[in-house]
Design a protein around this motif. Structure first.
Motif, PDB file in Angstrom:
ATOM      1  N   THR A  90       0.220  -1.784  10.134  1.00  0.00           N
ATOM      2  CA  THR A  90       1.038  -0.569  10.124  1.00  0.00           C
ATOM      3  C   THR A  90       1.953  -0.576   8.906  1.00  0.00           C
ATOM      4  O   THR A  90       2.687  -1.537   8.674  1.00  0.00           O
ATOM      5  N   SER A 100       1.598   4.931   0.117  1.00  0.00           N
ATOM      6  CA  SER A 100       0.273   4.458   0.522  1.00  0.00           C
ATOM      7  C   SER A 100       0.172   2.981   0.198  1.00  0.00           C
ATOM      8  O   SER A 100       0.983   2.433  -0.550  1.00  0.00           O
ATOM      9  N   ILE A 123       0.787   8.616   3.308  1.00  0.00           N
ATOM     10  CA  ILE A 123       1.803   8.378   4.340  1.00  0.00           C
ATOM     11  C   ILE A 123       3.005   9.244   4.006  1.00  0.00           C
ATOM     12  O   ILE A 123       3.635   9.064   2.952  1.00  0.00           O
ATOM     13  N   PHE A 129       1.608   4.842   8.912  1.00  0.00           N
ATOM     14  CA  PHE A 129       0.151   4.943   9.051  1.00  0.00           C
ATOM     15  C   PHE A 129      -0.370   3.562   9.421  1.00  0.00           C
ATOM     16  O   PHE A 129       0.100   2.554   8.884  1.00  0.00           O
TER      17      PHE A 129
END
Length: 562
Positions: A90, A100, A123, A129
């Motif tokens: 995560t 990202s 993201i 994400f």
């Protein structure tokens, strides 16, 4: 608005928009900084890991520098994984802009690759994400942001993947290991660096040839200087971002910080070298200590003993070294243009130091770097033109393409710019051999030729004369197709080219024992071929010099069902 708010989407959506964004980038001094002392990156393992991207600062040789950190540090944590495990990772984005993480060199489903606008949406600010994918390989890799200017500001870290079955203690490769992340960082915001290059491409080249050099017989002769001037080429244009504005780091430590790598005298140690530099090629050596290269880009190679190697942005090398006695040795990572260096100390105990060698004389480009050399010394450039597009009909000459190499040559046997005459053994790609046969030994069914193009005087970079800003046509492939990709460098600068989601086989004369890589350096005036088996999905394909990619040297490879 934070300093990093110039997004890659802005840079890639058109030069007018990109430069407008740069013009309004806030000053790097616009917010207070609380710098942390240099430290060894922590190690994270397991099947459930969390990384947090945020603003911060680091201290380089006692001076604070603005940074984008991962879990509060630069580099971010080292991920120590095991082949065969599943990974749920995560990424929390604490920035006020999209972010990202790209898993550089890992083989995974394309929607987990982490490139906004290509393989996933990115993201969002203050969002998160979760990446989920199996770990199928072993070796040394790394990760970095693929958003905005974050990679240049510190958003990167190392990945080490151990074999599913641990090696026996007696195995030759079962030795203690140390991760060394080489990188570059600036006290000047990257947006300003790019703006300066757009105004004057030689802005950071402070090592030009001088009249004093000519009088002293150094560098080019007067006739050679006149020839190069007529071609509007600069033989000292080795790197466009140099030690004038960059500080070179090992695991986040500056030269004065003296990063220490512990080793027991007489006992081999594996150094896992990662070049996370945004704009820097490093020449790595340890005076008095042999480097035994055992892996490249995470892939095992038949061991090669050398005294120095050049590692380009995006590449990794594993080398076995042995401290011969109780005395410390300096690990030198000298910038290719010799404008600065990173330094660490290989030592049996903390607090030790060894002499740091002086920078060597900066190299000069030659006719070979223009793609003009036939191997005959004294060959003249008279009558040759760099602006004749007949040699590459798919490339149209124009403002963004200033030259076509007339006679590009396979330079995989060359050691790297500036290392041809150093007087000791230097690694070349042709020395690398896979110890086992490559997984797919089929002959390629077709060849794709890609020209690396640009115009240094306008600081424009492209592939086949087209930039990402110009809605570059994707390279089409079919799942499972075996292709040969030939990269031809029509510029005067070296370009490390990275293909996401694939490990390819370099064509260097070793057949089924070809070395396997994910990033390959293409020397000026040179060409490199590799064979690859296409994996399904949309994949980024680009130069790993960050600003070259941001200014357009990037394509998308679209692999569709056969």
């Amino acid at each position: 608005m934070p300093d990093t708010a110039v997004s890659r989407r802005a840079l890639l959506c058109g030069s007018a928009v990109g430069l407008a964004g740069l013009a309004h980038a806030p000053s790097a001094q616009s917010a207070p900084m609380r710098a942390t002392a240099p430290r060894t990156p922590p190690v994270l393992s397991g099947e459930d890991i969390t990384l947090t991207i945020g603003h911060g600062a680091i201290r380089i040789d006692g001076r604070p520098a603005r940074a984008v950190t991962i879990n509060g540090g630069v580099p971010g944590p080292t991920l120590r994984l095991r082949q065969g495990q599943s990974l749920r990772l995560t990424v929390v984005n604490d920035l006020d802009e999209e972010s990202s993480i790209h898993w550089h060199g890992l083989l995974l489903p394309f929607h987990m690759d982490g490139v906004p606008g290509v393989s996933f949406p990115g993201i969002p600010p203050r969002g998160r994400f979760t990446y989920e994918f199996p770990i199928t390989q072993t070796g040394t890799y790394w990760y970095h942001s693929h958003s905005g200017l974050q990679e240049l500001m510190g958003a990167y870290g190392a990945i080490v993947i151990d074999p599913a079955v641990p090696l026996a203690d007696s195995a030759p490769d079962q030795v203690p290991d140390q991760v060394l992340v080489l990188s570059d960082h600036s006290f000047t915001h990257p947006a300003r660096i790019l703006r300066n290059l757009k105004v004057e491409p030689g802005y950071y080249n402070h090592q030009p040839q001088t009249f004093a050099d000519l009088i002293a017989g150094r560098g080019q002769t007067q006739a050679q200087r006149l020839e190069w001037a007529a071609m509007r080429m600069d033989p000292t244009d080795i790197s466009d971002v140099t030690g004038v504005v960059l500080r070179y780091l090992v695991n986040g430590h500056g030269v004065g910080d003296n990063c220490t790598v512990l080793a027991t005298p007489g006992v081999p140690t594996r150094l896992r070298l990662v070049n996370a530099g945004g704009m820097t090629f490093f020449n790595v050596r340890i005076p008095g200590v042999e480097l035994r290269v055992v892996a490249a880009d995470g892939q095992d190679v038949v061991p090669v003993s050398v005294d120095e190697l050049q590692i380009t942005p995006g590449e990794t090398y594993d080398v076995i070294v042995t401290l011969p006695d109780d005395a410390p040795r300096t690990i030198v990572a000298e910038a290719m243009d010799r404008s600065g260096l990173a330094r660490a100390t290989l030592a049996p105990r903390p607090g030790m130091a060894a002499p740091v060698p002086a920078l060597r004389e900066r190299p000069l480009l030659t006719m070979k770097d223009m793609g003009m050399d036939h191997g005959a010394s004294g060959h003249s450039m008279a009558g040759m033109t760099m602006r004749d597009g007949s040699a590459a009909p798919q490339v149209k000459m124009g403002p963004g393409v200033e030259m076509i190499a007339p006679m590009p040559a396979d330079r995989t046997g060359d050691p790297g710019l500036g290392l041809e005459h150093v007087g000791h053994r230097v690694l070349t790609y042709r020395q690398l051999r896979s110890p086992t046969p490559i997984p797919d030994a089929r002959a390629p069914t077709r060849e794709v030729e890609v020209h690396l193009t640009g115009a240094m005087d306008r600081y424009m970079w492209s592939m086949d004369g087209q930039t990402m800003q110009q809605a570059h046509e994707a390279l089409p492939m079919r799942t499972g197709e075996r292709l040969r990709v030939t990269l031809i460098n029509d510029t005067m600068m070296a370009h490390p080219i990275h293909l996401h989601g694939h490990i390819f086989d370099l064509v260097t004369g070793h057949g089924v024992h070809a070395p396997r890589k994910h990033t390959v350096n293409v020397l000026p005036g040179g060409k490199v071929s590799f064979d690859v088996t296409a994996e399904p999905g949309d994949w980024a394909f680009h130069c790993h010099l960050f600003l070259h990619m941001a200014m357009g040297m990037m394509r998308i490879v679209k692999v569709r069902p056969a």
